[in-house]
Design a protein around this motif. Structure first.
Motif, mmCIF file in Angstrom:
data_model
loop_
_atom_site.group_PDB
_atom_site.id
_atom_site.type_symbol
_atom_site.label_atom_id
_atom_site.label_comp_id
_atom_site.label_asym_id
_atom_site.label_seq_id
_atom_site.Cartn_x
_atom_site.Cartn_y
_atom_site.Cartn_z
ATOM 1 N N SER A 71 0.793 -1.285 -0.018
ATOM 2 C CA SER A 71 -0.094 -0.033 0.048
ATOM 3 C C SER A 71 0.886 1.187 -0.094
ATOM 4 O O SER A 71 2.032 1.143 -0.054
ATOM 5 C CB SER A 71 -1.132 0.131 1.284
ATOM 6 O OG SER A 71 -2.029 1.027 1.023
ATOM 7 N N ASN A 169 -8.562 6.171 3.853
ATOM 8 C CA ASN A 169 -8.651 5.982 5.533
ATOM 9 C C ASN A 169 -9.666 6.907 6.123
ATOM 10 O O ASN A 169 -9.742 8.172 5.315
ATOM 11 C CB ASN A 169 -7.093 6.033 5.994
ATOM 12 C CG ASN A 169 -6.199 4.996 5.623
ATOM 13 O OD1 ASN A 169 -6.351 4.025 5.988
ATOM 14 N ND2 ASN A 169 -5.264 5.548 4.487
ATOM 15 N N GLY A 198 -0.528 7.106 11.673
ATOM 16 C CA GLY A 198 0.438 8.122 11.487
ATOM 17 C C GLY A 198 0.022 9.055 10.678
ATOM 18 O O GLY A 198 0.021 10.527 10.620
ATOM 19 N N THR A 199 -0.148 8.601 9.543
ATOM 20 C CA THR A 199 -0.559 9.479 8.173
ATOM 21 C C THR A 199 -1.788 10.190 8.416
ATOM 22 O O THR A 199 -2.181 11.164 8.175
ATOM 23 C CB THR A 199 -0.504 8.836 6.870
ATOM 24 O OG1 THR A 199 -1.510 7.632 7.065
ATOM 25 C CG2 THR A 199 0.707 8.554 6.481
HETATM 26 N N1 LIG Z 1 -3.640 1.510 5.946
HETATM 27 C C1 LIG Z 1 -3.022 2.634 5.213
HETATM 28 C C2 LIG Z 1 -1.502 2.779 5.134
HETATM 29 C C3 LIG Z 1 -1.288 2.636 6.486
HETATM 30 C C4 LIG Z 1 -1.565 3.894 7.619
HETATM 31 C C5 LIG Z 1 -0.869 3.907 8.677
HETATM 32 N N2 LIG Z 1 -1.037 2.914 9.560
HETATM 33 C C6 LIG Z 1 -0.164 4.992 9.340
HETATM 34 O O1 LIG Z 1 0.391 4.969 10.381
HETATM 35 O O2 LIG Z 1 -0.037 6.029 8.613
HETATM 36 C C7 LIG Z 1 -3.464 2.702 3.701
HETATM 37 O O3 LIG Z 1 -3.721 1.833 3.012
HETATM 38 O O4 LIG Z 1 -3.736 3.861 3.211
#
Ligand SMILES: N[C@@H](CCC[C@H](N)C(=O)O)C(=O)O
Length: 259
Positions: A71, A169, A198-199
């Motif tokens: 991803s 998300n 985090g994002t």
């Molecule tokens: N599940 C998300 C990517 C992962 C995001 C994440 N856990 C973070 O900490 O940023 C996707 O597929 O967009």
């Protein structure tokens, strides 16, 4: 074939971490990766991350969601892989590494990692939500009584109903005070609420600034898994020098057989 893995977590967002500098990890085996992340039949994690060699950089981060598919960027995973690179002796207190959304810099110390995130040039503000990409796509929506909110139900409705096949998300947020927000996130690819994203918290901090809910350049985000801090500079609606800071911890080491 067997291999060693490590389990890391950053504010409860947990990852299977594999040193793949010598290659050999079955990168295209979606079922195997998804199986490792399964909380009943596998190790259990929100995602799996490979650390690989990248010429000109300290390493490359390759990220897979819990469903086994590669991803976009993972902020907490990025913080965890920096801690992992420190543990492996690849880096000391700072690093420059490559990920799916480009180059990241980070510093490491006192159990915390401060990770530079990708610049954000575009923030789309709608009547009751904001959409932006912080390395991964994020919908940000304010809600009342966030502790009682059904994140899985409402997150899934939006993720599948509004964003089509690619999905997004989905972050729900409540203001605590001028620089503090409570956040709960439904993660695409995990298809459930995670303890922290985090994002996602980066997107929330920028969305709250863009809509005037916070005026400062440092925002504290309270997630079910712990507290994260986001720093940024803004000029003319563009966000630069965005940093995500918080704890990243090794939980255990294990060995897996691939049958
Ligand atoms: N599940 C998300 C990517 C992962 C995001 C994440 N856990 C973070 O900490 O940023 C996707 O597929 O967009």
């Amino acid at each position: 074939m067997g291999f060693i893995f490590y389990k890391y977590q950053g504010t409860g967002n947990d990852f299977v971490m594999v040193d793949n500098r010598e290659g050999g990890f079955p990168k295209d085996d979606t079922d195997f990766i998804g199986g490792l992340c399964d909380r009943r039949f596998g190790v259990g994690a929100d995602g799996l991350i490979l650390l690989e060699d990248e010429p000109g950089y300290d390493f490359r981060m390759v990220y897979y969601n819990a469903d086994g598919n590669e991803s976009t960027m993972c902020g907490n995973g990025g913080r965890c892989i920096v801690a992992f690179a420190g543990f492996l002796g690849i880096i000391k207190n700072d690093t420059r590494f490559m990920a799916v959304d480009g180059v990241h810099r980070a510093t490491l110390g006192d159990g915390k990692v401060k990770l530079q995130m990708t610049d954000v040039d575009r923030v789309d503000v709608f009547d009751n939500y904001v959409f932006l990409d912080t390395g991964s796509p994020h919908h940000v929506q304010e809600v009342q009584e966030i502790d009682r909110f059904d994140v899985k139900l409402q997150g899934a409705k939006l993720r599948y109903g509004k964003y089509g096949k690619a999905g997004s998300n989905i972050n729900f947020v409540s203001k605590v005070d001028d620089a503090v927000f409570k956040v709960r996130t439904y993660e695409r690819g995990v298809e459930d609420e995670t303890f922290s994203c985090g994002t996602g918290v980066t997107a929330v901090a920028i969305a709250m600034h863009r809509t005037g809910k916070t005026k400062g350049n440092t925002v504290t985000l309270q997630t079910p898994g712990g507290v994260l801090r986001v720093y940024f500079d803004e000029e003319g609606g563009q966000y630069r020098n965005i940093f995500l800071e918080g704890p990243a911890k090794k939980v255990f080491r294990g060995e897996v057989d691939r049958v």
